[in-house]
Motif scaffolding. Structure first.
Motif, PDB file in Angstrom:
ATOM      1  N   ASN A 347     -18.887   1.263  28.435  1.00 60.75           N
ATOM      2  CA  ASN A 347     -20.202   0.959  29.017  1.00 60.75           C
ATOM      3  C   ASN A 347     -20.398  -0.553  29.166  1.00 60.75           C
ATOM      4  OD1 ASN A 347     -21.045   3.652  29.247  1.00 60.75           O
ATOM      5  ND2 ASN A 347     -21.777   3.702  27.138  1.00 60.75           N
ATOM      6  N   LEU A 348     -19.950  -1.270  28.156  1.00 56.27           N
ATOM      7  CA  LEU A 348     -20.090  -2.729  28.210  1.00 56.27           C
ATOM      8  C   LEU A 348     -19.234  -3.310  29.324  1.00 56.27           C
ATOM      9  CD1 LEU A 348     -21.297  -5.248  26.867  1.00 56.27           C
ATOM     10  CD2 LEU A 348     -19.294  -5.302  25.366  1.00 56.27           C
ATOM     11  N   ARG A 349     -17.995  -2.848  29.442  1.00 59.73           N
ATOM     12  CA  ARG A 349     -17.118  -3.323  30.518  1.00 59.73           C
ATOM     13  C   ARG A 349     -17.728  -3.035  31.877  1.00 59.73           C
ATOM     14  NH1 ARG A 349     -12.321   0.059  32.946  1.00 59.73           N
ATOM     15  NH2 ARG A 349     -14.250   1.121  33.494  1.00 59.73           N
ATOM     16  N   ASN A 350     -18.258  -1.818  32.068  1.00 61.05           N
ATOM     17  CA  ASN A 350     -18.865  -1.457  33.351  1.00 61.05           C
ATOM     18  C   ASN A 350     -20.066  -2.337  33.665  1.00 61.05           C
ATOM     19  OD1 ASN A 350     -16.963   0.533  33.673  1.00 61.05           O
ATOM     20  ND2 ASN A 350     -18.293   2.203  32.997  1.00 61.05           N
ATOM     21  N   ALA A 351     -20.873  -2.596  32.640  1.00 62.79           N
ATOM     22  CA  ALA A 351     -22.055  -3.428  32.857  1.00 62.79           C
ATOM     23  C   ALA A 351     -21.663  -4.842  33.258  1.00 62.79           C
ATOM     24  CB  ALA A 351     -22.906  -3.453  31.582  1.00 62.79           C
ATOM     25  N   LEU A 352     -20.610  -5.382  32.626  1.00 62.18           N
ATOM     26  CA  LEU A 352     -20.149  -6.730  32.977  1.00 62.18           C
ATOM     27  C   LEU A 352     -19.533  -6.758  34.371  1.00 62.18           C
ATOM     28  CD1 LEU A 352     -18.507  -7.728  29.579  1.00 62.18           C
ATOM     29  CD2 LEU A 352     -20.430  -8.905  30.657  1.00 62.18           C
ATOM     30  N   ALA A 353     -18.827  -5.696  34.737  1.00 61.75           N
ATOM     31  CA  ALA A 353     -18.116  -5.671  36.016  1.00 61.75           C
ATOM     32  C   ALA A 353     -19.053  -5.491  37.192  1.00 61.75           C
ATOM     33  CB  ALA A 353     -17.075  -4.555  36.012  1.00 61.75           C
ATOM     34  N   HIS A 354     -20.055  -4.632  37.030  1.00 61.31           N
ATOM     35  CA  HIS A 354     -20.893  -4.266  38.176  1.00 61.31           C
ATOM     36  C   HIS A 354     -22.126  -5.139  38.333  1.00 61.31           C
ATOM     37  CE1 HIS A 354     -18.307  -0.901  38.816  1.00 61.31           C
ATOM     38  NE2 HIS A 354     -18.617  -0.329  37.651  1.00 61.31           N
ATOM     39  N   GLY A 355     -22.559  -5.763  37.255  1.00 61.86           N
ATOM     40  CA  GLY A 355     -23.718  -6.639  37.367  1.00 61.86           C
ATOM     41  C   GLY A 355     -25.024  -5.878  37.447  1.00 61.86           C
ATOM     42  N   VAL A 356     -25.138  -4.935  38.397  1.00 62.64           N
ATOM     43  CA  VAL A 356     -26.355  -4.132  38.537  1.00 62.64           C
ATOM     44  C   VAL A 356     -26.371  -3.106  37.411  1.00 62.64           C
ATOM     45  CG1 VAL A 356     -27.642  -2.558  40.009  1.00 62.64           C
ATOM     46  CG2 VAL A 356     -26.355  -4.448  41.016  1.00 62.64           C
ATOM     47  N   GLN A 362     -27.742   3.904  26.897  1.00 67.47           N
ATOM     48  CA  GLN A 362     -26.557   3.073  26.685  1.00 67.47           C
ATOM     49  C   GLN A 362     -26.535   1.869  27.629  1.00 67.47           C
ATOM     50  OE1 GLN A 362     -23.415   5.998  27.076  1.00 67.47           O
ATOM     51  NE2 GLN A 362     -23.186   6.133  24.846  1.00 67.47           N
ATOM     52  N   ALA A 363     -27.001   2.100  28.879  1.00 70.28           N
ATOM     53  CA  ALA A 363     -27.045   0.995  29.837  1.00 70.28           C
ATOM     54  C   ALA A 363     -28.049  -0.058  29.394  1.00 70.28           C
ATOM     55  CB  ALA A 363     -27.397   1.514  31.222  1.00 70.28           C
ATOM     56  N   ASP A 364     -29.197   0.401  28.872  1.00 79.17           N
ATOM     57  CA  ASP A 364     -30.206  -0.549  28.390  1.00 79.17           C
ATOM     58  C   ASP A 364     -29.681  -1.347  27.205  1.00 79.17           C
ATOM     59  OD1 ASP A 364     -31.938   0.341  30.308  1.00 79.17           O
ATOM     60  OD2 ASP A 364     -33.019   1.718  28.982  1.00 79.17           O
ATOM     61  N   GLU A 365     -28.905  -0.690  26.342  1.00 78.07           N
ATOM     62  CA  GLU A 365     -28.321  -1.377  25.196  1.00 78.07           C
ATOM     63  C   GLU A 365     -27.344  -2.457  25.660  1.00 78.07           C
ATOM     64  OE1 GLU A 365     -25.438  -0.505  21.324  1.00 78.07           O
ATOM     65  OE2 GLU A 365     -25.993   1.113  22.691  1.00 78.07           O
ATOM     66  N   SER A 366     -26.491  -2.123  26.651  1.00 79.97           N
ATOM     67  CA  SER A 366     -25.532  -3.096  27.177  1.00 79.97           C
ATOM     68  C   SER A 366     -26.247  -4.280  27.812  1.00 79.97           C
ATOM     69  CB  SER A 366     -24.609  -2.429  28.203  1.00 79.97           C
ATOM     70  OG  SER A 366     -23.798  -1.453  27.593  1.00 79.97           O
ATOM     71  N   ALA A 367     -27.317  -3.996  28.567  1.00 75.61           N
ATOM     72  CA  ALA A 367     -28.068  -5.070  29.223  1.00 75.61           C
ATOM     73  C   ALA A 367     -28.668  -6.013  28.192  1.00 75.61           C
ATOM     74  CB  ALA A 367     -29.159  -4.482  30.107  1.00 75.61           C
ATOM     75  N   LYS A 368     -29.160  -5.456  27.106  1.00 76.78           N
ATOM     76  CA  LYS A 368     -29.745  -6.275  26.048  1.00 76.78           C
ATOM     77  C   LYS A 368     -28.690  -7.156  25.399  1.00 76.78           C
ATOM     78  CE  LYS A 368     -32.466  -5.924  21.792  1.00 76.78           C
ATOM     79  NZ  LYS A 368     -33.110  -4.980  20.828  1.00 76.78           N
ATOM     80  N   ILE A 369     -27.508  -6.589  25.160  1.00 77.14           N
ATOM     81  CA  ILE A 369     -26.420  -7.365  24.551  1.00 77.14           C
ATOM     82  C   ILE A 369     -25.973  -8.484  25.475  1.00 77.14           C
ATOM     83  CG2 ILE A 369     -24.007  -7.257  23.841  1.00 77.14           C
ATOM     84  CD1 ILE A 369     -25.845  -6.109  21.773  1.00 77.14           C
ATOM     85  N   ILE A 370     -25.788  -8.170  26.753  1.00 77.60           N
ATOM     86  CA  ILE A 370     -25.281  -9.164  27.718  1.00 77.60           C
ATOM     87  C   ILE A 370     -26.260 -10.308  27.917  1.00 77.60           C
ATOM     88  CG2 ILE A 370     -24.643  -9.483  30.150  1.00 77.60           C
ATOM     89  CD1 ILE A 370     -23.479  -6.667  30.068  1.00 77.60           C
ATOM     90  N   ALA A 371     -27.524 -10.066  27.686  1.00 79.81           N
ATOM     91  CA  ALA A 371     -28.532 -11.102  27.901  1.00 79.81           C
ATOM     92  C   ALA A 371     -28.388 -12.272  26.931  1.00 79.81           C
ATOM     93  CB  ALA A 371     -29.932 -10.497  27.786  1.00 79.81           C
ATOM     94  N   ASP A 372     -27.661 -12.069  25.841  1.00 81.78           N
ATOM     95  CA  ASP A 372     -27.498 -13.125  24.840  1.00 81.78           C
ATOM     96  C   ASP A 372     -26.012 -13.332  24.566  1.00 81.78           C
ATOM     97  OD1 ASP A 372     -28.606 -14.900  22.623  1.00 81.78           O
ATOM     98  OD2 ASP A 372     -27.373 -13.497  21.463  1.00 81.78           O
ATOM     99  N   GLU A 373     -25.514 -14.531  24.814  1.00 79.30           N
ATOM    100  CA  GLU A 373     -24.076 -14.768  24.696  1.00 79.30           C
ATOM    101  C   GLU A 373     -23.561 -14.538  23.278  1.00 79.30           C
ATOM    102  OE1 GLU A 373     -20.617 -18.118  25.672  1.00 79.30           O
ATOM    103  OE2 GLU A 373     -22.743 -18.618  25.923  1.00 79.30           O
TER     104      GLU A 373
END
Length: 388
Positions: A347-356, A362-373
């Motif tokens: 899920n994390l890889r997909n979120a990083l790859a697709h941007g949208v 699970q998608a909301d969790e990934s977005a929250k993680i990606i928002a902070d380096e």
């Protein structure tokens, strides 16, 4: 346009510079007091730029070069007081330009005593140069710390103004044998060393070892062999690491025995940088790439290779074909329900790859993680430890 930049120093006002016979090659030597003029005869530039401080020996230099007239008396007084102005240099430079048959510019520079003055010299040089000019730099005369600044200037002007620095020259008067001729040293190898240092910095930043290809060619490695390194870098960066491995295996023996002037100096470092291909299995190699990209903060590639390594290892354990997309998907699906970290990584890889971001918990969790380096880096490390 070709331009020679030459420094004018501060010498004994009673003697000036000593006349020396500068030997350029087996056929050419010129006797001059100022090396920059011998270099002008040898290189035949389209323009000469003289750099000097307000207390450089301008009056002695122009007097030795046959400049005459009312301009010399005020110049003598100004040099003694250390307050030469560009106005006082204008008439002498025009007379010298007429004698040499090329434009001459006299550029007053500060003493380079601190960072501000050193930066000012670079700014003044950049202001009188144009993109595409070919430069030669003479560091023979002037203060002893100026050659170091000249080396930085060569790199700065090449990057910022986009000039081409052809060579750095030094008339080595202190190496003159008794009753002999003065050797002329070419210091352009220092610029080539900086090219290698820059290439290493580029690789450490983004992992593209293809930057070493042109440097190895310049260092006498056969072009076809060096191109294998660039081909390998391209394959790796387009997510085809196994083809990269094939190219690296072919070029590595050439790197091991390469003994060019500079390539030999950087050989062990280069071998270390591309050593990931020696991993015993495909999933080991992909994991090495994941670790390397995470270290460089390239999170998309880190997550991608981490995921691919996990799937490849899963295929290895299940004894299925790790090159078949369907078998890879099936192998992953068989373990994802019992390995939450694997699903989280995908899920994390997909979120990083697709941007949208897609919808869902699970998608909301990934977005929250990606928002902070820091959170993203921490999670990738945790997933790496859990899965491997």
């Amino acid at each position: 346009m070709t331009t020679l930049i030459s420094f004018l120093g501060k010498g004994d006002p009673r003697k000036g510079y000593r006349t020396a016979t500068y030997r350029f090659n087996a056929d050419v030597a010129y006797a001059e007091t100022f090396f920059g003029l011998a270099l002008t005869k040898f290189l035949k530039p389209d323009r000469l730029i003289l750099l000097g401080t307000p207390s450089s020996m301008w009056e002695i230099f122009f007097d030795r070069e046959g400049v005459e007239g009312d301009a010399m008396l005020p110049l003598i007084d100004a040099v003694a007081a250390g307050n030469v102005s560009e106005h006082l240099l204008n008439l002498p430079r025009l007379q010298l330009a007429k004698r040499l048959g090329i434009p001459v510019d006299c550029l007053l520079i500060p003493y380079a005593r601190d960072g501000a003055e050193q930066a000012e010299i670079l700014r003044r040089l950049a202001a009188v140069l144009q993109p595409g000019e070919r430069l030669w730099i003479d560091v023979t005369h002037g203060f002893r710390h100026l050659p170091m600044l000249a080396l930085v200037a060569a790199r700065y002007l090449g990057r910022v103004v986009r000039v081409e620095v052809e060579e750095i020259y030094y008339g080595a008067l202190e190496m003159t044998p008794p009753e002999g001729e003065t050797p002329v040293l070419r210091l352009g190898g220092l610029l080539a060393m900086l090219d290698w240092v820059d290439a290493l910095a580029t690789y450490d930043k983004d992992g593209d070892y293809g930057v070493f290809e042109p440097l190895l060619v310049k260092d006498d490695m056969p072009e076809g062999r060096a191109k294998l390194l660039a081909d390998a870098a391209y394959c790796e960066r387009t997510s085809n690491p196994e083809l990269a491995v094939k190219n690296l295996r072919r070029v590595f023996p050439s790197i091991e025995i390469h003994d060019g002037p500079l390539g030999g100096l950087f050989r062990e470092t280069l071998k270390e940088r591309i050593g990931w291909f020696r991993g015993p299995t495909r999933h080991d190699r992909e994991l090495s790439l994941a670790d390397a990209y995470l270290k460089r903060s390239d999170y998309l590639r880190a997550a991608t290779f981490l995921y691919e390594s996990f799937v490849t290892r899963t295929c290895f354990a299940a004894k299925c074909n790790d090159t078949d997309p369907k078998e890879r998907d099936d192998a992953f699906d068989n373990v994802r329900k019992t390995t939450p970290a694997a699903a989280q990584l995908k899920n994390l890889r997909n979120a990083l790859a697709h941007g949208v971001r897609s919808h869902g918990e699970q998608a909301d969790e990934s977005a929250k993680i990606i928002a902070d380096e820091s959170s993203l880096r921490k999670l990738l490390k945790e997933l790496r430890n859990k899965l491997f």
